[in-house]
Structure formats: C-alpha cells, structure tokens
Design a protein around this motif. Structure first.
Motif, PDB file in Angstrom:
ATOM      1  N   ALA B  88       0.867  -1.184   0.000  1.00 40.36           N
ATOM      2  CA  ALA B  88       0.000   0.000   0.000  1.00 40.36           C
ATOM      3  C   ALA B  88       0.896   1.224   0.000  1.00 40.36           C
ATOM      4  O   ALA B  88       2.124   1.116   0.089  1.00 40.36           O
ATOM      5  N   VAL B  89       0.269   2.379  -0.080  1.00 42.42           N
ATOM      6  CA  VAL B  89       0.990   3.620   0.168  1.00 42.42           C
ATOM      7  C   VAL B  89       0.675   4.050   1.594  1.00 42.42           C
ATOM      8  O   VAL B  89      -0.495   4.099   1.991  1.00 42.42           O
ATOM      9  N   TYR B  90       1.703   4.331   2.346  1.00 41.24           N
ATOM     10  CA  TYR B  90       1.550   4.739   3.739  1.00 41.24           C
ATOM     11  C   TYR B  90       1.859   6.235   3.848  1.00 41.24           C
ATOM     12  O   TYR B  90       2.940   6.683   3.480  1.00 41.24           O
ATOM     13  N   PHE B  91       0.887   6.959   4.352  1.00 37.95           N
ATOM     14  CA  PHE B  91       1.034   8.403   4.504  1.00 37.95           C
ATOM     15  C   PHE B  91       1.230   8.750   5.975  1.00 37.95           C
ATOM     16  O   PHE B  91       0.478   8.287   6.837  1.00 37.95           O
ATOM     17  N   CYS B  92       2.222   9.567   6.210  1.00 42.75           N
ATOM     18  CA  CYS B  92       2.443  10.107   7.539  1.00 42.75           C
ATOM     19  C   CYS B  92       1.878  11.522   7.581  1.00 42.75           C
ATOM     20  O   CYS B  92       1.868  12.232   6.574  1.00 42.75           O
ATOM     21  N   ALA B  93       1.402  11.923   8.729  1.00 41.93           N
ATOM     22  CA  ALA B  93       0.940  13.291   8.927  1.00 41.93           C
ATOM     23  C   ALA B  93       1.341  13.746  10.323  1.00 41.93           C
ATOM     24  O   ALA B  93       1.538  12.923  11.228  1.00 41.93           O
ATOM     25  N   SER B  94       1.463  15.052  10.478  1.00 41.10           N
ATOM     26  CA  SER B  94       1.690  15.610  11.810  1.00 41.10           C
ATOM     27  C   SER B  94       0.803  16.836  11.984  1.00 41.10           C
ATOM     28  O   SER B  94       0.350  17.432  11.012  1.00 41.10           O
ATOM     29  N   SER B  95       0.540  17.177  13.214  1.00 37.99           N
ATOM     30  CA  SER B  95      -0.205  18.397  13.502  1.00 37.99           C
ATOM     31  C   SER B  95       0.244  18.960  14.831  1.00 37.99           C
ATOM     32  O   SER B  95       0.782  18.245  15.682  1.00 37.99           O
ATOM     33  N   LEU B  96       0.012  20.245  14.991  1.00 33.78           N
ATOM     34  CA  LEU B  96       0.429  20.921  16.211  1.00 33.78           C
ATOM     35  C   LEU B  96      -0.574  20.673  17.337  1.00 33.78           C
ATOM     36  O   LEU B  96      -0.198  20.354  18.467  1.00 33.78           O
ATOM     37  N   GLU B  97      -1.843  20.819  17.001  1.00 34.20           N
ATOM     38  CA  GLU B  97      -2.872  20.762  18.036  1.00 34.20           C
ATOM     39  C   GLU B  97      -3.773  19.553  17.917  1.00 34.20           C
ATOM     40  O   GLU B  97      -4.754  19.443  18.654  1.00 34.20           O
ATOM     41  N   GLY B  98      -3.474  18.651  16.988  1.00 32.24           N
ATOM     42  CA  GLY B  98      -4.300  17.463  16.828  1.00 32.24           C
ATOM     43  C   GLY B  98      -5.637  17.741  16.187  1.00 32.24           C
ATOM     44  O   GLY B  98      -6.571  16.975  16.350  1.00 32.24           O
ATOM     45  N   ARG B  99      -5.717  18.856  15.460  1.00 29.62           N
ATOM     46  CA  ARG B  99      -6.971  19.184  14.791  1.00 29.62           C
ATOM     47  C   ARG B  99      -6.790  19.098  13.287  1.00 29.62           C
ATOM     48  O   ARG B  99      -5.718  19.376  12.755  1.00 29.62           O
ATOM     49  N   ILE B 100      -7.862  18.750  12.631  1.00 31.96           N
ATOM     50  CA  ILE B 100      -7.837  18.546  11.185  1.00 31.96           C
ATOM     51  C   ILE B 100      -7.304  19.778  10.463  1.00 31.96           C
ATOM     52  O   ILE B 100      -6.668  19.681   9.414  1.00 31.96           O
ATOM     53  N   SER B 101      -7.555  20.942  11.019  1.00 36.89           N
ATOM     54  CA  SER B 101      -7.208  22.181  10.324  1.00 36.89           C
ATOM     55  C   SER B 101      -5.712  22.405  10.210  1.00 36.89           C
ATOM     56  O   SER B 101      -5.279  23.187   9.376  1.00 36.89           O
ATOM     57  N   ASP B 102      -4.921  21.741  11.029  1.00 40.89           N
ATOM     58  CA  ASP B 102      -3.485  21.980  10.921  1.00 40.89           C
ATOM     59  C   ASP B 102      -2.678  20.734  10.579  1.00 40.89           C
ATOM     60  O   ASP B 102      -1.475  20.655  10.833  1.00 40.89           O
ATOM     61  N   TYR B 103      -3.357  19.760   9.984  1.00 38.18           N
ATOM     62  CA  TYR B 103      -2.640  18.585   9.514  1.00 38.18           C
ATOM     63  C   TYR B 103      -1.696  18.949   8.379  1.00 38.18           C
ATOM     64  O   TYR B 103      -2.035  19.710   7.489  1.00 38.18           O
TER      65      TYR B 103
END
Lengths: 110, 114
Positions: B88-103
């Motif tokens: 598969a393709v594995y995507f990593c993501a990070s965010s500052l506040e754990g909200r969708i708006s800052d992914y």
C-alpha cells in the motif's frame, strides 16, 4: 472508510467551465477538510470547515453537518486545477481520526 | 510551508521481512499519524501518536505493526513480519494541536511486499 462517499470519482471540464464535487457522510461529522494532491503526491490543504461556506479564488466549499454533506465548487476551471481532490472529515466523537473520501480525479482540458 | 518528509518514497520487500517506514514531521508538531491507502481504495486511518504513546489505533493496525518516535527523531512505522496485504501507500501526517485544520501530510511511502 464507509463513512464518506465522494462523487464523482472522475470529472472532465473544459477550461472556463465549472462544476461541483460532493461528499456525503453516513454519520454526523464535526468538520471537513478538502485536499488536493499535488504532483509529488502530497496533500495540500484547500479548506477547513466546521460549518457554513468558505471561498478562495475560484474555489468555494460548503459544509452542512446536520444534512451530512460537503461540497467543493470550482468555477472558471484552469488547466492547473487538474489533479485529485479529496475530502476528509472528523467525527463528532473523535477529532483525531480522519475519514477520507475516495477522491475525485479532475481533468481540465483546453 | 513546513513539510513532512517520508523516507523512502518507495520500498520493495520480501514477504516475512521487517520494514521500517520513516517520517520526519514538522518540527514543532506534537501529534503524529499514519494512514494507509491500498491501490484504488480510500485512505484509512491506522494510528495516532502523542506524547510518546499510541492514543488510538484502527483494526488495520495489526499486531505486526508498531510505531515510535525515539528522542524526537523520525516517527517510524515498523511492520514485522510483512505480509502481501501490507502492500500500500503509507502516509504520515503531523499536527500541532491534533486538529484537522493543521494537519500536514507527507507524500507517502509506496510499499510493495512480494
């Protein structure tokens, strides 16, 4: 994955025309994010909505949590708008998990 | 803008071997995620990670999967042993506040298990 139904799966537009993408949700969502996948495969944030509508240039998005849908409108499409667009939503009970739509591959032709 | 880098971009591995997928998140972000996308299907949540711990994982996050971020270095997804269905393709993501708006998402690692 079944929480979000995105349509159409593919869309072809002539330059200067417009259309809408839609995501229907099977449950109440807290917020929705629209992304576009760029040429390198990264997801670029387009809009984040917890309610109402937002507009940015030729793109406009709406989200209705109660009616369980979100839309992304493109007007005056340009060649560079071609790409794959995704919606992703977070459920009310858990904002640390995103549910993605299956994507809409948009092709803009001259 | 700030980017999430994923290394490698492609990986081919024999079934049964171990693989580690690396993610270099945005430097001040605190929340980290892995998503999996099988060819032709939707991206699906695997796991999220905060303060050194897994907060939540989906049913796709099998016992053979593990994540860690030792000493603020790469956020890694390890699969040991790999299976054909892990392709598969594995995507990593990070965010500052754990909200969708800052992914912020990476470009993905395309894993092929043969």
């Amino acid at each position: 994955g079944d929480q979000v139904e995105q349509s159409p799966s593919a869309l072809s537009l002539h330059e200067g025309t417009g259309s809408a993408l839609r995501c229907n949700f099977t449950t109440t969502m807290r917020a929705v994010q629209w992304f576009r996948k760029n040429s390198r495969g990264s997801l670029i944030n387009l809009f984040y909505l917890a309610s109402g509508t937002k507009e940015n240039g030729r793109l406009k998005s709406a989200f209705d949590s109660k009616e369980r849908y979100s839309t992304l409108h493109i007007r005056d499409a340009q060649l560079e708008d071609s790409g794959t667009y995704f919606c992703a939503a977070e459920v009310v009970s858990n904002y640390n998990v995103l549910y993605f739509g299956s994507g809409t591959k948009l092709t803009v032709e001259p | 803008g700030p980017k999430v880098l994923q290394i490698p971009s492609h990986q081919i591995i024999d079934m049964g071997q171990m693989v580690t997928l690396n993610c270099d998140p945005v430097s001040n972000h605190l929340y980290f995620y892995w998503y999996k996308q099988i060819l032709g299907q939707q991206m699906e949540f695997l796991v999220n990670f905060y303060n050194g711990k897994v907060m939540e994982k989906s049913k796709l996050f099998k016992d053979q999967f593990s994540v860690e971020r030792p000493d603020g270095s790469y956020f890694t997804l390890k699969i040991q042993p790999t299976a054909l269905e892990d392709s598969a393709v594995y995507f990593c993501a990070s965010s500052l506040e754990g909200r969708i708006s800052d992914y912020t998402f990476g470009s993905g690692t395309r894993l092929l298990v043969i």
